[in-house]
Write a protein that holds these residues in place. Structure first.
Motif, PDB file in Angstrom:
ATOM      1  N   LYS A   1       0.839  -1.204   0.000  1.00 43.14           N
ATOM      2  CA  LYS A   1       0.000   0.000   0.000  1.00 43.14           C
ATOM      3  C   LYS A   1       0.878   1.259   0.000  1.00 43.14           C
ATOM      4  CE  LYS A   1      -3.865  -2.166   2.395  1.00 43.14           C
ATOM      5  NZ  LYS A   1      -4.544  -2.353   3.687  1.00 43.14           N
ATOM      6  N   ALA A   2       1.886   1.249   0.862  1.00 46.52           N
ATOM      7  CA  ALA A   2       2.786   2.407   0.918  1.00 46.52           C
ATOM      8  C   ALA A   2       3.491   2.592  -0.423  1.00 46.52           C
ATOM      9  CB  ALA A   2       3.802   2.219   2.036  1.00 46.52           C
ATOM     10  N   GLY A   3       3.875   1.481  -1.037  1.00 47.83           N
ATOM     11  CA  GLY A   3       4.562   1.555  -2.329  1.00 47.83           C
ATOM     12  C   GLY A   3       3.687   2.187  -3.398  1.00 47.83           C
TER      13      GLY A   3
ATOM     14  N   ALA B   1       6.188  -2.539  -5.416  1.00 50.30           N
ATOM     15  CA  ALA B   1       4.877  -2.829  -4.842  1.00 50.30           C
ATOM     16  C   ALA B   1       4.230  -4.026  -5.529  1.00 50.30           C
ATOM     17  CB  ALA B   1       3.978  -1.593  -4.947  1.00 50.30           C
ATOM     18  N   THR B   2       4.199  -4.024  -6.855  1.00 48.65           N
ATOM     19  CA  THR B   2       3.519  -5.122  -7.535  1.00 48.65           C
ATOM     20  C   THR B   2       4.297  -6.426  -7.385  1.00 48.65           C
ATOM     21  OG1 THR B   2       4.583  -4.473  -9.599  1.00 48.65           O
ATOM     22  CG2 THR B   2       2.339  -3.701  -9.251  1.00 48.65           C
ATOM     23  N   SER B   3       5.626  -6.349  -7.345  1.00 45.79           N
ATOM     24  CA  SER B   3       6.373  -7.603  -7.194  1.00 45.79           C
ATOM     25  C   SER B   3       6.083  -8.214  -5.825  1.00 45.79           C
ATOM     26  CB  SER B   3       7.869  -7.378  -7.382  1.00 45.79           C
ATOM     27  OG  SER B   3       8.412  -6.630  -6.321  1.00 45.79           O
ATOM     28  N   PHE B   4       5.966  -7.367  -4.792  1.00 44.42           N
ATOM     29  CA  PHE B   4       5.611  -7.884  -3.466  1.00 44.42           C
ATOM     30  C   PHE B   4       4.227  -8.537  -3.506  1.00 44.42           C
ATOM     31  CE2 PHE B   4       8.305  -4.740  -0.698  1.00 44.42           C
ATOM     32  CZ  PHE B   4       9.446  -5.438  -1.058  1.00 44.42           C
ATOM     33  N   HIS B   5       3.329  -7.961  -4.276  1.00 41.58           N
ATOM     34  CA  HIS B   5       1.977  -8.512  -4.344  1.00 41.58           C
ATOM     35  C   HIS B   5       1.969  -9.820  -5.132  1.00 41.58           C
ATOM     36  CE1 HIS B   5      -2.222  -8.633  -6.045  1.00 41.58           C
ATOM     37  NE2 HIS B   5      -2.467  -8.531  -4.753  1.00 41.58           N
ATOM     38  N   VAL B   6       2.587  -9.770  -6.307  1.00 44.30           N
ATOM     39  CA  VAL B   6       2.527 -10.936  -7.190  1.00 44.30           C
ATOM     40  C   VAL B   6       3.257 -12.129  -6.568  1.00 44.30           C
ATOM     41  CG1 VAL B   6       3.275 -11.841  -9.420  1.00 44.30           C
ATOM     42  CG2 VAL B   6       2.243  -9.573  -9.280  1.00 44.30           C
ATOM     43  N   VAL B   7       4.405 -11.872  -5.969  1.00 37.71           N
ATOM     44  CA  VAL B   7       5.172 -13.010  -5.456  1.00 37.71           C
ATOM     45  C   VAL B   7       4.420 -13.683  -4.306  1.00 37.71           C
ATOM     46  CG1 VAL B   7       6.607 -11.812  -3.746  1.00 37.71           C
ATOM     47  CG2 VAL B   7       7.494 -13.821  -4.914  1.00 37.71           C
ATOM     48  N   GLN B   8       3.707 -12.905  -3.512  1.00 39.61           N
ATOM     49  CA  GLN B   8       2.950 -13.521  -2.416  1.00 39.61           C
ATOM     50  C   GLN B   8       1.779 -14.319  -2.954  1.00 39.61           C
ATOM     51  OE1 GLN B   8       2.711 -11.269   1.528  1.00 39.61           O
ATOM     52  NE2 GLN B   8       2.663  -9.586   0.079  1.00 39.61           N
ATOM     53  N   ARG B   9       1.027 -13.728  -3.889  1.00 42.00           N
ATOM     54  CA  ARG B   9      -0.177 -14.402  -4.372  1.00 42.00           C
ATOM     55  C   ARG B   9       0.152 -15.640  -5.190  1.00 42.00           C
ATOM     56  NH1 ARG B   9      -1.186 -10.098  -1.315  1.00 42.00           N
ATOM     57  NH2 ARG B   9      -3.410  -9.807  -0.936  1.00 42.00           N
ATOM     58  N   THR B  10       1.182 -15.541  -6.043  1.00 43.86           N
ATOM     59  CA  THR B  10       1.459 -16.692  -6.900  1.00 43.86           C
ATOM     60  C   THR B  10       2.193 -17.791  -6.139  1.00 43.86           C
ATOM     61  OG1 THR B  10       3.474 -15.633  -7.644  1.00 43.86           O
ATOM     62  CG2 THR B  10       1.543 -15.389  -9.044  1.00 43.86           C
ATOM     63  N   SER B  11       2.913 -17.421  -5.087  1.00 41.82           N
ATOM     64  CA  SER B  11       3.600 -18.446  -4.309  1.00 41.82           C
ATOM     65  C   SER B  11       2.722 -18.923  -3.156  1.00 41.82           C
ATOM     66  CB  SER B  11       4.910 -17.900  -3.730  1.00 41.82           C
ATOM     67  OG  SER B  11       5.711 -17.366  -4.735  1.00 41.82           O
ATOM     68  N   ARG B  12       1.633 -18.254  -2.945  1.00 42.91           N
ATOM     69  CA  ARG B  12       0.777 -18.492  -1.775  1.00 42.91           C
ATOM     70  C   ARG B  12       1.619 -18.514  -0.510  1.00 42.91           C
ATOM     71  NH1 ARG B  12      -4.038 -19.518  -4.182  1.00 42.91           N
ATOM     72  NH2 ARG B  12      -3.789 -20.503  -6.210  1.00 42.91           N
TER      73      ARG B  12
ATOM     74  N   PRO C   1      -8.319  -1.783  -5.488  1.00 40.93           N
ATOM     75  CA  PRO C   1      -9.506  -2.279  -4.786  1.00 40.93           C
ATOM     76  C   PRO C   1      -9.238  -3.624  -4.109  1.00 40.93           C
ATOM     77  CG  PRO C   1     -10.002  -1.756  -7.085  1.00 40.93           C
ATOM     78  CD  PRO C   1      -8.529  -1.680  -6.937  1.00 40.93           C
ATOM     79  N   ALA C   2      -8.450  -4.474  -4.725  1.00 37.28           N
ATOM     80  CA  ALA C   2      -8.175  -5.784  -4.132  1.00 37.28           C
ATOM     81  C   ALA C   2      -7.404  -5.631  -2.834  1.00 37.28           C
ATOM     82  CB  ALA C   2      -7.381  -6.642  -5.112  1.00 37.28           C
ATOM     83  N   LEU C   3      -6.451  -4.731  -2.836  1.00 34.65           N
ATOM     84  CA  LEU C   3      -5.552  -4.580  -1.701  1.00 34.65           C
ATOM     85  C   LEU C   3      -6.256  -3.956  -0.501  1.00 34.65           C
ATOM     86  CD1 LEU C   3      -2.609  -5.338  -1.562  1.00 34.65           C
ATOM     87  CD2 LEU C   3      -2.039  -2.982  -2.102  1.00 34.65           C
ATOM     88  N   TRP C   4      -7.029  -2.908  -0.765  1.00 35.09           N
ATOM     89  CA  TRP C   4      -7.739  -2.234   0.324  1.00 35.09           C
ATOM     90  C   TRP C   4      -9.106  -2.907   0.578  1.00 35.09           C
ATOM     91  CZ3 TRP C   4      -3.987   0.928  -1.975  1.00 35.09           C
ATOM     92  CH2 TRP C   4      -3.205   1.683  -1.106  1.00 35.09           C
TER      93      TRP C   4
END
Lengths: 250, 545, 57
Positions: free
Chosen positions: B77-79, B137-148, B431-434
């Motif tokens: 979010k900060a990113g 920011a997006t890499s932090f999001h994508v890596v978490q979601r795709t790696s679960r 919207p997904a994040l918040w």
């Protein structure tokens, strides 16, 4: 085999990173490594001198102000460029340039051989307000250079750093850096003679900004502009044929 | 934010920030007669401010929830917020410098406001500030979601994010102070570069450790691109910025690469910054957010693998096309040209893959401006990679090099591809994040889309025209074999295009402002989504479905 | 870099670079089209569309 290999790679992300490095580094190595032996292929320029402390200070102002964003210092081997700007640039001409300032954009003209093309007076007037001299120009005004005293107390350190990197400055040049910077801009002073002793008789000693009372950044920048393309005459000695742009062949 | 850290992690943060304050004090003391001293003070303020925030929340109760049961979204979010702030700043600087070229009096009688100093604040502001923060920011999001898997660290994501922004602040403020290496896109001086190395290695370790936590057998392809981005940018950055400072008390340094080697290293860096910063990382975004938004799997996974290795391998060879007809050895130029042309294959494979993913969902592209952002990005990606390969051919380059055509090409990529894919991703992500049910206003997304497209097209067409006219004027001869135009003649011909370009940029900036407002209002006033678990808001404002 | 001449280095660069390129290309194609990898790719392709929003542990 590749399949098993790759599955392992994926398991350990570090292996994957190594694969990325292996794929990505080849191109750079192949193209850059041979450039370290390039000295063998580059024409020699035994007459080439190093920048004087004043010119180096001017070059650093050119760097500081980001002049490279609008001016190249690289005349390509194309006929129209050679006719417009002079003999095309040789590799050896930038051998002491750190960083090189070849540039990538000409919002203004190329400056590789601008030295000696205009008078000191022209440069000063042009830098103070380009539109006084060239009404159509969109270059910023650099009047503040004429108001700013040149910092000379660290010039010795500049030369020493360059010397450490292999630029052939002598210890004497390093020791006299500040004095030589002063002398080059004050032709009537005692320090002036040292400049021609150390950097050659052809070195231009002049009150570049037209004011012989103080040493300004304007002095340094004009001294640098006036030496561009004139450190060696290598480019004038052998002039191989240039290329006509549209039908250039490899 | 700090309430989510355990007391050990808070101590850790306090220690790191204190060390940074000490480093700032050392810089301020050693560089008291130099711009380095100003930067020392800046470091003290930056780290001191964060230290104050950490210490004032130091004794708050520790987090009690099971942190491992959720993803770590606060740094993302900060990113996003930082990314949009830099976007507005960087694009404003872009409009200003563009206007200066048309009206040179738009500067103050002071060194900091000249074109040469402002121009890198624009390039660094948008590439590193806007692009870099969006990538982190997006890499932090994508890596978490795709790696679960949750990010492998509580403090390190913050260190990466704020550390990177400290680098950006040092870089941009440095240009205004006259601190620059004058190496294009690598202008920041040695101490900022050293700092970025520390930050970047932390980023790499964090990313790899997060991937190592995954349960999925296979690393999703978007992460490959992010990894290539992180790894190769590290290599490029280190090699290109090797330099010797003239003393510990000076901001100024001299690069270890002289003349022709510097030119090759610089453009090896410069071109691959485009490849791995502005392409690989953003392809990572594309390969995740496009399928997610379209709710369709990527057209061909195999093709994405082939194009990944193609891009990783080929790009590195292409840098020398920036140096055609120069003092660089001829064979290096030829090699650069050949690989630049070959690059078209993996590039078009990626663009085609993206567009074919949308095949069958064109009605959604029509109705959903967010998806349309991503589609337009893929189209511009295809166009500008074609243009790039074309311009790398020596005789074409003879005409285009040194002209505005290059600037137009860069912006076709930067506005059309990089910025559009980022906006598309952010509109999906916010919207997904918040956990909001949708963006605040779908209509404003629509307005933003058309402003961005119009701005890009006006910009690019203006620069194509001016560049080609410029190139032709420089090489036009009169009947008796003399050059027909003086340099000033060619400059005068540019003025109308410079005005048009500034206008196009202005439209793009207004779009970014609208985007910031829309994100702000989404966070503030849109109700929470009902299905709190949902990663992707169901049927996000897709009328007619 | 010590005793190697520029020509040797250039020749080595060019030939080795080409073989490397071809070898690399073959490995990547083999990987991408290896039949047993198909399942994993298909799973990766679709799994990102799952709505589940929690880490696995």
């Amino acid at each position: 085999m590749p399949e098993l290999f790759h599955r392992k790679l994926e398991r350990s992300a570090i292996g994957f990173v190594l694969a990325i490095i292996a794929a990505a580094s080849v191109g750079g190595i192949v193209e850059i490594a041979p450039l370290f032996t390039i000295d063998e292929t580059v024409e020699e320029a035994p007459d080439m001198r190093v920048y004087t402390p004043l010119e180096l200070a001017g070059r650093n102002i050119y760097v500081r102000e980001g002049c490279y964003a609008c001016h190249s210092q690289m005349i390509r081997t194309l006929r129209d460029e050679v006719e417009r700007y002079g003999p095309y640039s040789r590799a050896v001409e930038s051998q002491y340039d750190r960083p090189m300032l070849w540039g990538s954009k000409r919002t203004g003209p190329d400056l590789a051989r601008v030295g000696g093309k205009y008078s000191d007076f022209w440069h000063v007037a042009h830098l103070i307000n380009p539109r006084d001299v060239v009404p159509e120009s969109n270059m910023p005004a650099y009047a503040f250079l004429a108001r700013t005293e040149l910092r000379t107390n660290d010039l010795g350190e500049h030369l020493a750093a360059q010397q450490a990197l292999g630029v052939p400055y002598t210890d004497e040049m390093v020791a006299n850096a500040a004095r030589d910077a002063y002398g080059q801009a004050f032709p009537d002073s005692e320090a002036a003679s040292g400049v021609s002793e150390r950097y050659g008789e052809a070195t231009s000693v002049s009150a570049f900004d037209g004011v012989a009372t103080r040493l300004t950044e304007m002095d340094a920048l004009v001294a640098y502009l006036q030496v561009l393309g004139r450190l060696t005459d290598a480019a004038f000695r052998d002039t191989a044929a240039t290329e006509q742009a549209p039908d250039a062949e490899d | 934010m700090i309430g989510r850290l355990t007391s050990t992690e808070r101590q850790y943060a306090a220690v790191v920030l204190s060390l940074l304050v000490v480093a700032g004090i050392a810089m301020a003391a050693l560089g008291r007669n130099d711009a380095l001293g100003v930067h020392g003070v800046l470091v003290i303020l930056f780290a001191g401010g964060l230290l104050y925030a950490v210490l004032s929340a130091f004794f708050e109760p520790e987090p009690r929830e099971d942190r491992e049961a959720s993803y770590y979204d606060d740094p993302i979010k900060a990113g996003i917020v930082l990314s949009m702030a830099w976007a507005v700043f960087g694009m404003f600087m872009g409009v200003w410098v563009a206007a200066q070229l048309a009206w040179p009096s738009l500067a103050f009688d002071a060194a900091w406001s000249t074109f040469g100093r402002l121009r890198p604040t624009h390039t660094s502001g948008v590439i590193f500030g806007f692009g870099g923060n969006a990538l982190i920011a997006t890499s932090f999001h994508v890596v978490q979601r795709t790696s679960r898997a949750r990010l492998a660290g509580q403090f390190s994501p913050w260190f990466v994010l704020f550390g990177f922004n400290l680098f950006c602040v040092l870089a941009v403020s440095g240009y205004l102070l006259g601190v620059t290496q004058s190496k294009e896109y690598a202008e920041a001086e040695w101490y900022a570069d050293l700092w970025l190395v520390i930050v970047w290695i932390t980023y790499l370790v964090l990313f790899l450790r997060t991937i190592a936590r995954r349960r999925e057998p296979h690393i999703y392809v978007a992460n490959w691109y992010f990894m290539a981005f992180i790894v190769v940018v590290a290599i490029l950055h280190i090699v290109n910025n090797l330099a010797v400072p003239i003393s510990w008390g000076h901001a100024k340094s001299y690069t270890i690469w002289p003349g022709v080697q510097d030119a090759m290293v610089q453009w090896w860096y410069g071109h691959n910054a485009v490849a791995f910063f502005l392409t690989a990382g953003f392809l990572g975004m594309l390969y995740y957010y496009l399928p997610v938004r379209a709710q369709r799997p990527i057209f061909s996974y195999r093709l994405s693998i082939l194009s990944f290795w193609g891009i990783t391998f080929f790009y590195m060879w292409a840098g020398s096309h920036h140096l055609h007809y120069t003092a660089l050895p001829h064979w290096v130029q030829t090699l650069g040209m050949t690989f630049s042309v070959m690059l078209l294959v993996p590039s078009w494979a990626s663009a085609g893959n993206a567009l074919l993913t949308l095949n069958g969902a064109w009605h959604r592209v029509r109705d959903d401006a967010t998806l349309r952002f991503m589609m337009a990005a893929a189209v511009f990606y295809g166009l500008s990679t074609f243009e790039g390969s074309f311009m790398a051919i020596r005789p074409v380059n003879a005409l285009s090099h040194y002209t505005d055509w290059t600037v137009g090409h860069v912006h076709a990529g930067a506005l059309g591809w990089v910025a559009l894919i980022t906006f598309g991703s952010l509109y999906t992500l916010v919207p997904a994040l918040w956990k909001r049910e949708r963006m605040y206003s779908a209509r404003l997304v629509e307005v933003h889309f058309w402003l961005a497209i119009a701005g890009t097209l006006i910009y690019v067409f203006a620069m194509w025209n001016s560049g080609i006219i410029q190139g032709l004027m420089w090489r036009t001869y009169t009947e008796d074999g003399a050059l027909a135009y003086s340099f000033v003649d060619s400059l005068v011909a540019m003025y109308p295009y410079y005005i048009a370009r500034a206008f196009g940029g202005l439209l793009f900036l207004i779009g970014a402002l609208i985007c910031s407002y829309n994100i702000w209002m989404t966070v503030r006033s849109v109700p929470l989504a009902e299905r709190r678990d949902s990663d992707v808001p169901a049927a996000v404002a897709v009328p007619g479905e | 870099m010590f005793e190697i001449s520029h020509e040797t280095l250039v020749a080595f660069s060019k030939s080795w670079g080409l073989f490397y390129l071809m070898g690399f290309f073959l490995c990547v194609v083999a990987y991408a089209f290896w039949p047993s990898n198909r399942k994993r790719f298909d799973r990766a392709k679709t799994s990102i569309l799952d709505r589940d929003d929690k880490p696995w542990k």
